[in-house]
Design a protein around this motif. Structure first.
Motif, short mmCIF file in Angstrom:
data_model
loop_
_atom_site.label_atom_id
_atom_site.label_comp_id
_atom_site.label_asym_id
_atom_site.label_seq_id
_atom_site.Cartn_x
_atom_site.Cartn_y
_atom_site.Cartn_z
N TYR A 47 12.21 2.97 6.26
CA TYR A 47 12.40 1.63 6.82
C TYR A 47 12.53 0.56 5.74
N GLU A 48 11.73 0.69 4.68
CA GLU A 48 11.68 -0.34 3.64
C GLU A 48 12.99 -0.50 2.87
N VAL A 49 13.84 0.50 2.92
CA VAL A 49 15.06 0.43 2.11
C VAL A 49 16.34 0.33 2.93
N ARG A 50 16.23 0.27 4.23
CA ARG A 50 17.43 0.32 5.07
C ARG A 50 18.39 -0.84 4.82
N CYS A 86 17.72 15.09 1.79
CA CYS A 86 16.39 15.71 1.92
C CYS A 86 15.35 15.00 1.06
N ASP A 87 15.67 14.74 -0.19
CA ASP A 87 14.75 14.08 -1.11
C ASP A 87 15.41 12.77 -1.55
N VAL A 88 14.98 11.69 -0.94
CA VAL A 88 15.62 10.39 -1.17
C VAL A 88 15.56 9.99 -2.64
N LYS A 89 14.39 10.12 -3.26
CA LYS A 89 14.26 9.71 -4.66
C LYS A 89 15.12 10.56 -5.58
N ARG A 142 12.24 -0.38 -4.85
CA ARG A 142 11.56 -0.64 -3.58
C ARG A 142 10.72 0.56 -3.15
N LEU A 143 11.25 1.75 -3.36
CA LEU A 143 10.49 2.97 -3.04
C LEU A 143 9.26 3.11 -3.93
N GLU A 144 9.38 2.74 -5.19
CA GLU A 144 8.23 2.80 -6.10
C GLU A 144 7.15 1.83 -5.67
N VAL A 145 7.54 0.62 -5.27
CA VAL A 145 6.57 -0.37 -4.80
C VAL A 145 5.86 0.15 -3.55
N ARG A 146 6.63 0.73 -2.65
CA ARG A 146 6.05 1.29 -1.42
C ARG A 146 5.05 2.38 -1.75
N ASP A 147 5.39 3.26 -2.70
CA ASP A 147 4.50 4.36 -3.04
C ASP A 147 3.24 3.91 -3.76
N ARG A 148 3.34 2.81 -4.51
CA ARG A 148 2.15 2.26 -5.22
C ARG A 148 1.23 1.53 -4.27
N ASN A 149 1.78 0.99 -3.21
CA ASN A 149 1.01 0.18 -2.26
C ASN A 149 1.10 0.75 -0.84
N PRO A 150 0.54 1.94 -0.62
CA PRO A 150 0.62 2.51 0.74
C PRO A 150 -0.13 1.64 1.74
N ALA A 151 0.40 1.58 2.93
CA ALA A 151 -0.22 0.73 3.97
C ALA A 151 -1.46 1.33 4.53
#
Length: 151
Positions: A47-50, A86-89, A142-151
């Motif tokens: 969702y964060e990168v759409r 399969c693997d977005v990153k 954006r994916l890195e920020v999401r992974d560093r700051n999980p909700a």
């Protein structure tokens, strides 16, 4: 087919491109792949990168180099085979690497361009590739920020 496999095939194609036309074809293939990956992630990605992925899809579709590349020369678009990421990153990292390599190859073509039309086609392609690469880097950030700051 998974994006990572298509990206690997595109990198091989670029490495084997030894003519101006071959490099232009591979630049077109890479841009079509950036458009396809962006469009896929805009619908199915995290969702964060759409919204950023939608921008990548738009940027990828701007290069008109395909007009110089008839389907009989290209063997068709590799991007048309994309069915999953399969693997977005991993896919985005590989796409970023591919786009960098395409830009480097286009610089070589620009230096050898003996006609003005080819020169400007390559310059247009480099601009579009750079924009796509910037968008891919933004999605990765954006994916890195999401992974560093999980909700």
């Amino acid at each position: 087919m998974d994006a990572v496999r298509i990206i690997a095939a595109s990198r091989r194609g670029l490495a084997e491109a030894h003519t101006v036309q071959g490099v232009i074809v591979e630049a077109w293939q890479a841009q079509a792949l950036a458009e396809a990956v962006g469009s896929h992630l805009a619908i199915f990605g995290p969702y964060e990168v759409r919204s950023r992925a939608r921008g990548l899809g738009d940027a990828g579709g701007r290069f008109s180099g395909g007009l110089l590349c008839p389907a009989s020369v290209t063997g068709g678009l590799r991007a048309a085979q994309l069915s999953e990421v399969c693997d977005v990153k991993e896919a985005l990292t590989g796409l970023c690497r591919l786009l960098r390599e395409v830009c480097e190859a286009l610089v070589g073509v620009v230096l050898l361009a003996d006609e003005e039309g080819m020169y400007w086609t390559c310059v247009e392609a480099m601009d579009t590739v750079d924009e796509s690469r910037d968008r891919v880097a933004g999605i990765l950030e954006r994916l890195e920020v999401r992974d560093r700051n999980p909700a």
